[in-house]
Design an enzyme around this catalytic site. Structure first.
Site, PDB file in Angstrom:
ATOM      1  N   HIS A  84       0.855  -1.185   0.000  1.00  0.00           N
ATOM      2  CA  HIS A  84       0.000   0.000   0.000  1.00  0.00           C
ATOM      3  C   HIS A  84       0.891   1.235   0.000  1.00  0.00           C
ATOM      4  O   HIS A  84       1.951   1.266   0.638  1.00  0.00           O
ATOM      5  CB  HIS A  84      -0.887  -0.004   1.251  1.00  0.00           C
ATOM      6  CG  HIS A  84      -1.410   1.351   1.621  1.00  0.00           C
ATOM      7  ND1 HIS A  84      -0.838   2.115   2.608  1.00  0.00           N
ATOM      8  CD2 HIS A  84      -2.425   2.082   1.122  1.00  0.00           C
ATOM      9  CE1 HIS A  84      -1.486   3.255   2.725  1.00  0.00           C
ATOM     10  NE2 HIS A  84      -2.454   3.266   1.828  1.00  0.00           N
TER      11      HIS A  84
ATOM     12  N   ARG B 250      -0.614  12.575  -0.199  1.00  0.00           N
ATOM     13  CA  ARG B 250      -1.700  13.528  -0.409  1.00  0.00           C
ATOM     14  C   ARG B 250      -1.307  14.904   0.119  1.00  0.00           C
ATOM     15  O   ARG B 250      -0.431  15.032   0.972  1.00  0.00           O
ATOM     16  CB  ARG B 250      -2.967  13.054   0.313  1.00  0.00           C
ATOM     17  CG  ARG B 250      -2.750  12.866   1.804  1.00  0.00           C
ATOM     18  CD  ARG B 250      -3.865  12.124   2.495  1.00  0.00           C
ATOM     19  NE  ARG B 250      -3.552  11.869   3.897  1.00  0.00           N
ATOM     20  CZ  ARG B 250      -2.863  10.825   4.325  1.00  0.00           C
ATOM     21  NH1 ARG B 250      -2.427   9.918   3.454  1.00  0.00           N
ATOM     22  NH2 ARG B 250      -2.598  10.675   5.613  1.00  0.00           N
TER      23      ARG B 250
END
Length: 293
Positions: A125, A129
């Site tokens: 993963h 952001r």
């Protein structure tokens, strides 16, 4: 005066360029799949699906592109980019820095989840952001999730290589970054109801704002580049190892733990659902197949 418009543009463009590089890297691995182990057929490609956050064409609230690959090596990979804006709900705004008095927000980022068919290939993963309210910050990280118990330890070569890549990205920006963010990763990716870790860690950082936006952005880019370098190497190391049906069954069991974390504790899932994100993108992190006892 801070030029947030320029910063937003630069961040969005970086996330999208990283998306393109990651898609190319995963497609290259699909092309390398040996027929003897994975069978014949045309190598898989990403299917890119644009989406809009608002269902009302008169309301512009951003959106993104959902990228999905289902192939031979990778049973399911999601690589998604989105850039959205609007207002937090009054309840959710209370938990977000800078949103208590002004609920308006802007957010852009990239998220990746990879579930391989071969149990010897670890799931992984990564997301990075940028979020802006009356304040602005970066967040993200990457973590490794081996499916085989023999690989789930700090001294395994895959774990060591993954952490070395994350450490390298951290060390270029702060002598304490790796220690802080790897510890935060261990705390975050923990299943309290199982009293166990989801995987073997990596790094995780949130609300990262040192006051030097340029360096915070450079750090975030280095995290993305580190993942782009290390994870394909780990996949190639394991993708042609034969596996047994028992190993496949254990992989599906471990995937169940992965799904539990994403549904119960993952902040990105909560943020996406509470801000009108694309449900298919948000929940694409769930494995294609999983089992529970």
């Amino acid at each position: 005066m801070t030029d947030w418009a320029d910063r937003k543009t630069r961040a969005r463009r970086w996330f999208e360029s990283l998306r393109d590089d990651l898609c190319a890297a995963f497609e290259a691995i699909e092309e390398e799949a040996e027929t003897a182990l994975y069978g014949a057929g045309t190598p898989a490609r990403f299917e890119l699906t644009p989406w809009d956050r608002s269902n009302d064409p008169a309301v512009e609230a951003g959106g993104g592109v959902m990228g999905m690959l289902r192939g031979k090596v990778f049973e399911k990979v999601g690589i998604h980019c989105s850039t959205v804006h609007g207002e937090f709900s009054p309840e959710f705004a209370k938990a977000i820095p800078g949103a208590q008095d002004d609920p308006r927000f802007w957010a852009s980022g990239i998220s990746l989840i990879a579930h391989a068919r071969n149990p010897h290939v670890p799931a992984a993963h990564m997301n990075t952001r940028m979020i802006v309210t009356t304040k602005g910050w970066f967040g993200g990280g990457g973590d490794l999730n081996p499916m085989m118990d023999a690989y789930r330890n700090a001294e395994h070569e895959d774990t060591l290589d993954f952490h070395a890549a994350m450490r390298s990205a951290c060390d270029r920006h702060g002598p304490d970054y790796y220690a802080r963010f790897s510890e935060e990763c261990e705390r975050y990716f923990w299943l309290p109801h199982r009293n166990e870790a989801r995987g073997v860690g990596g790094i995780f950082y949130d609300r990262h704002d040192t006051g030097d936006w340029a360096d915070d952005f450079a750090f975030t880019k280095d995290v993305g580049r580190a993942f782009l370098d290390v994870y394909p190497r780990l996949v190639r190391r394991r993708m042609h190892q034969p596996w047994t049906e028992a190993e496949r069954e254990h992989q599906l069991f471990r995937r169940g733990r992965y799904a539990e974390f994403n549904l119960l504790y993952d902040r990105g899932t909560t943020f996406g659902l509470k801000t009108g994100g694309n449900v298919e993108s948000i929940l694409s992190s769930l494995p294609p197949l999983a089992t529970w006892p």
